[in-house]
Design an enzyme around this catalytic site. Structure first.
Site, short mmCIF file in Angstrom:
data_model
loop_
_atom_site.label_atom_id
_atom_site.label_comp_id
_atom_site.label_asym_id
_atom_site.label_seq_id
_atom_site.Cartn_x
_atom_site.Cartn_y
_atom_site.Cartn_z
N ASP A 177 31.18 6.61 139.93
CA ASP A 177 31.36 5.82 141.16
C ASP A 177 31.05 6.66 142.40
OD1 ASP A 177 31.96 3.54 142.58
OD2 ASP A 177 34.13 3.85 142.54
N ASN A 180 29.05 -6.33 138.58
CA ASN A 180 28.09 -5.75 139.53
C ASN A 180 26.95 -6.71 139.90
OD1 ASN A 180 28.53 -2.38 138.23
ND2 ASN A 180 29.35 -3.25 140.11
C1 IPE Z 1 32.75 0.41 138.50
O1 IPE Z 1 32.47 0.71 139.82
C2 IPE Z 1 31.50 0.04 137.76
C3 IPE Z 1 30.58 1.12 137.49
C4 IPE Z 1 30.74 2.39 137.78
C5 IPE Z 1 29.37 0.73 136.79
P1 IPE Z 1 32.51 -0.38 140.99
O2 IPE Z 1 32.11 0.33 142.22
O3 IPE Z 1 31.72 -1.57 140.60
O4 IPE Z 1 34.06 -0.78 141.00
P2 IPE Z 1 34.98 -1.34 142.17
O5 IPE Z 1 34.28 -2.55 142.72
O6 IPE Z 1 35.09 -0.26 143.19
O7 IPE Z 1 36.29 -1.62 141.50
C1 IPE Z 2 28.51 3.50 141.24
O1 IPE Z 2 28.38 3.69 142.60
C2 IPE Z 2 27.31 2.88 140.58
C3 IPE Z 2 27.46 1.48 140.17
C4 IPE Z 2 28.56 0.77 140.26
C5 IPE Z 2 26.30 0.84 139.63
P1 IPE Z 2 28.61 2.51 143.63
O2 IPE Z 2 27.32 1.77 143.82
O3 IPE Z 2 29.76 1.66 143.22
O4 IPE Z 2 28.95 3.31 144.95
P2 IPE Z 2 30.11 3.00 145.99
O5 IPE Z 2 31.38 2.90 145.20
O6 IPE Z 2 29.76 1.72 146.64
O7 IPE Z 2 30.10 4.16 146.92
MG MG Z 3 31.74 1.75 143.55
#
Ligand code: IPE
Ligand code: IPE
Ligand code: MG
Length: 263
Positions: free
Chosen positions: A33, A81
């Site tokens: 994340d 996502n």
């Molecule tokens: C969890 O991260 C999903 C992945 C790392 C693929 P998200 O960024 O989607 O989760 P939330 O929305 O912060 O809970």
């Molecule tokens: C994790 O990084 C990757 C996926 C969930 C695909 P994020 O895209 O959630 O990055 P933040 O949490 O918005 O910074």
């Molecule tokens: Mg995220």
């Protein structure tokens, strides 16, 4: 850098993270994340964070494999996502193609086998082809399993599994009173990982401390390590530090420490 603790050889140098080779978590799962925030803090578009995050996947895969980890599960795309802007989703769907075309030779060289869990039939055709190609190209590798969670959701996985069991009951093949933990584990997407299906260590980067629908059943007794770094800043040392933290934990699984049983 990490080194394995040796009985005859004390600490080598202060830069090295010493790990007990007999207590390496067999299955490490990571919620990768913070890609978007990493990019934003550098005034770059979110997708630049995903691109850099792909480099981290390569580094961390190699570090885990060298450490002797058996299964590395990486949460790459959740069933939630899809809510993101189309451009970002399209970029994320293109990443596996770039990743595998560049990285499969290294995976083979390091004896790493690719596996994927999630609703892959809902992915674009090209993404499915990239994933299937990588699985095929690494099928003879016998070392670490690199398990990508792609279009994966813990609740959806449980719903699918429960439907399978309910169907067996309605077909008269299963007595509902016979349903137990083992049977549920066996209908989940981690079933083929056998003895390694439940993570020993779960890491989440970026400072968030939540599960976000990842491996809900399988993490019943996992150790959780939350780190502040965004995923693109995570590296082999960060992994070694998380494993070191894991090695300082006392896993009891509801029982007592071995020395407490004697009292
Ligand atoms: C969890 O991260 C999903 C992945 C790392 C693929 P998200 O960024 O989607 O989760 P939330 O929305 O912060 O809970
Ligand atoms: C994790 O990084 C990757 C996926 C969930 C695909 P994020 O895209 O959630 O990055 P933040 O949490 O918005 O910074
Ligand atoms: Mg995220």
């Amino acid at each position: 850098m990490f080194s394995f603790l040796s009985k005859n050889q004390p600490e080598t140098d202060s830069q090295t993270i010493s790990l007990d080779p007999d207590n390496i978590p067999a299955h490490i799962a990571i919620i990768m994340d913070g890609n978007g925030r990493w990019a934003k803090s550098r005034h770059m578009p979110r997708i630049a964070g995903h691109k850099q995050g792909m480099e981290t996947v390569k580094t961390v895969t190699m570090a885990a494999s060298q450490m002797g980890v058996k299964v590395l599960t990486l949460y790459a795309f959740s069933t939630e996502n899809w809510k993101r802007p189309t451009d970002e989703v399209n970029y994320l769907m293109k990443l596996p193609t770039d990743f595998f075309s560049a990285f499969v030779p290294d995976l083979v060289k390091n004896n790493v086998r690719v596996r994927v869990m999630g609703y892959t039939d809902q992915l674009p055709e090209k993404t499915q082809q990239a994933v299937q190609g990588a699985i095929e190209d690494t099928k003879d590798c016998t070392g670490m399993v690199l398990n990508f969670a792609l279009n994966y959701g813990g609740r959806a996985e449980i719903v699918t599994g429960v439907k399978r069991l309910a169907q067996q009951v309605s077909d008269g093949q299963l007595d509902p009173t016979a349903i137990d933990d083992e049977m549920i584990s066996n209908v989940l997407m981690t079933a083929s990982l056998g003895q390694y299906r439940d993570p020993d260590l779960l890491i989440r980067t970026s400072g968030e401390e939540r599960i976000s629908n990842f491996l809900l059943w399988q993490i019943a007794y996992s150790e959780f390590v939350f780190v502040k770094e965004h995923w693109p800043d995570f590296n082999g040392d960060s992994l070694a530090k998380a494993v070191q933290t894991y090695q300082q934990r006392h896993r009891r699984f509801g029982g007592l420490e071995p020395d407490e049983n004697q009292k």
